[in-house]
Design a protein around this motif. Structure first.
Motif, PDB file in Angstrom:
ATOM      1  N   MET A   1       0.758  -1.585  -0.233  1.00  0.00           N
ATOM      2  CA  MET A   1       0.072   0.135   0.089  1.00  0.00           C
ATOM      3  C   MET A   1       0.612   1.092   0.064  1.00  0.00           C
ATOM      4  N   GLU A   2       0.418   2.218  -0.988  1.00  0.00           N
ATOM      5  CA  GLU A   2       1.332   3.120  -0.573  1.00  0.00           C
ATOM      6  C   GLU A   2       1.546   4.092   0.165  1.00  0.00           C
ATOM      7  N   GLN A   3       1.809   4.997   0.855  1.00  0.00           N
ATOM      8  CA  GLN A   3       2.327   5.417   1.436  1.00  0.00           C
ATOM      9  C   GLN A   3       1.673   7.488   1.258  1.00  0.00           C
ATOM     10  N   ARG A   4       0.753   8.036   1.373  1.00  0.00           N
ATOM     11  CA  ARG A   4       1.055   9.442   1.165  1.00  0.00           C
ATOM     12  C   ARG A   4       1.823  10.275   1.595  1.00  0.00           C
ATOM     13  N   LYS A   5       2.336  11.474   1.127  1.00  0.00           N
ATOM     14  CA  LYS A   5       2.825  12.346   1.224  1.00  0.00           C
ATOM     15  C   LYS A   5       1.782  13.579   1.633  1.00  0.00           C
ATOM     16  N   PRO A   6       1.712  14.203   3.090  1.00  0.00           N
ATOM     17  CA  PRO A   6       0.753  15.952   3.170  1.00  0.00           C
ATOM     18  C   PRO A   6       1.530  16.355   2.396  1.00  0.00           C
ATOM     19  N   ASP A   7       1.240  17.246   1.920  1.00  0.00           N
ATOM     20  CA  ASP A   7       1.017  18.497   1.161  1.00  0.00           C
ATOM     21  C   ASP A   7       1.473  19.120   2.307  1.00  0.00           C
ATOM     22  N   PRO A   8       3.120  19.877   1.762  1.00  0.00           N
ATOM     23  CA  PRO A   8       4.026  20.851   2.582  1.00  0.00           C
ATOM     24  C   PRO A   8       3.326  21.905   3.423  1.00  0.00           C
ATOM     25  N   VAL A   9       2.637  22.445   1.781  1.00  0.00           N
ATOM     26  CA  VAL A   9       1.906  23.862   2.561  1.00  0.00           C
ATOM     27  C   VAL A   9       1.154  23.842   3.466  1.00  0.00           C
ATOM     28  N   LYS A  10      -0.505  22.831   3.374  1.00  0.00           N
ATOM     29  CA  LYS A  10      -1.163  22.312   4.887  1.00  0.00           C
ATOM     30  C   LYS A  10      -1.084  21.927   6.039  1.00  0.00           C
ATOM     31  N   GLN A  12       2.233  23.291   6.903  1.00  0.00           N
ATOM     32  CA  GLN A  12       2.469  24.171   7.351  1.00  0.00           C
ATOM     33  C   GLN A  12       1.606  24.867   8.207  1.00  0.00           C
ATOM     34  N   VAL A  13       0.232  25.064   7.517  1.00  0.00           N
ATOM     35  CA  VAL A  13      -0.958  25.704   8.077  1.00  0.00           C
ATOM     36  C   VAL A  13      -1.722  25.107   9.174  1.00  0.00           C
ATOM     37  N   LEU A  14      -1.343  23.776   9.134  1.00  0.00           N
ATOM     38  CA  LEU A  14      -1.555  22.994  10.736  1.00  0.00           C
ATOM     39  C   LEU A  14      -1.058  23.084  11.511  1.00  0.00           C
ATOM     40  N   ARG A  15       0.478  23.962  11.773  1.00  0.00           N
ATOM     41  CA  ARG A  15       1.044  23.954  12.630  1.00  0.00           C
ATOM     42  C   ARG A  15       0.979  25.158  12.953  1.00  0.00           C
ATOM     43  N   SER A  16       0.624  26.312  11.789  1.00  0.00           N
ATOM     44  CA  SER A  16       0.517  27.332  12.433  1.00  0.00           C
ATOM     45  C   SER A  16      -0.990  28.054  13.151  1.00  0.00           C
ATOM     46  N   LEU A  17      -2.120  26.930  13.069  1.00  0.00           N
ATOM     47  CA  LEU A  17      -3.608  26.889  13.361  1.00  0.00           C
ATOM     48  C   LEU A  17      -3.132  27.337  15.380  1.00  0.00           C
ATOM     49  N   PRO A  18      -3.706  27.886  16.158  1.00  0.00           N
ATOM     50  CA  PRO A  18      -3.653  28.256  17.370  1.00  0.00           C
ATOM     51  C   PRO A  18      -3.779  26.582  18.167  1.00  0.00           C
ATOM     52  N   VAL A  19      -3.270  26.542  19.040  1.00  0.00           N
ATOM     53  CA  VAL A  19      -3.111  25.082  19.661  1.00  0.00           C
ATOM     54  C   VAL A  19      -4.588  24.876  20.185  1.00  0.00           C
ATOM     55  N   VAL A  30      -7.978  15.790  10.608  1.00  0.00           N
ATOM     56  CA  VAL A  30      -6.296  16.244  10.402  1.00  0.00           C
ATOM     57  C   VAL A  30      -6.471  15.361   9.354  1.00  0.00           C
ATOM     58  N   ASN A  31      -6.542  14.192   8.688  1.00  0.00           N
ATOM     59  CA  ASN A  31      -6.160  13.041   7.055  1.00  0.00           C
ATOM     60  C   ASN A  31      -6.626  14.312   6.440  1.00  0.00           C
ATOM     61  N   ALA A  32      -8.402  14.532   6.474  1.00  0.00           N
ATOM     62  CA  ALA A  32      -9.345  15.529   5.088  1.00  0.00           C
ATOM     63  C   ALA A  32      -8.663  16.731   5.275  1.00  0.00           C
ATOM     64  N   PHE A  33      -7.884  17.275   5.929  1.00  0.00           N
ATOM     65  CA  PHE A  33      -7.130  18.769   6.200  1.00  0.00           C
ATOM     66  C   PHE A  33      -5.406  18.240   5.130  1.00  0.00           C
TER      67      PHE A  33
END
Length: 55
Positions: A1-10, A12-19, A30-33
């Motif tokens: 099964m191929e492992q998908r890599k997340p979009d680096p921009v997404k 970064q956006v996820l990391r920048s969201l408030p805690v 998170v996976n959907a995002f």
């Protein structure tokens, strides 16, 4: 099964969201995002103040 890599921009956006927002996200949301799946309504609701409508 191929492992998908997340979009680096997404990732970064996820990391920048408030805690307090990140703590409310489920694994499915998170996976959907990160992988561009159809967003559940709950994710739209949680991120509504951070979404920019470019349409």
């Amino acid at each position: 099964m191929e492992q998908r890599k997340p979009d680096p921009v997404k990732m970064q956006v996820l990391r920048s969201l408030p805690v307090e927002i990140k703590q409310t996200l489920t694994k499915e949301e998170v996976n959907a995002f990160l992988y561009g799946d159809v967003w559940p309504d709950s994710l739209n609701e949680k991120l509504k103040n951070y979404i920019i409508d470019e349409g």
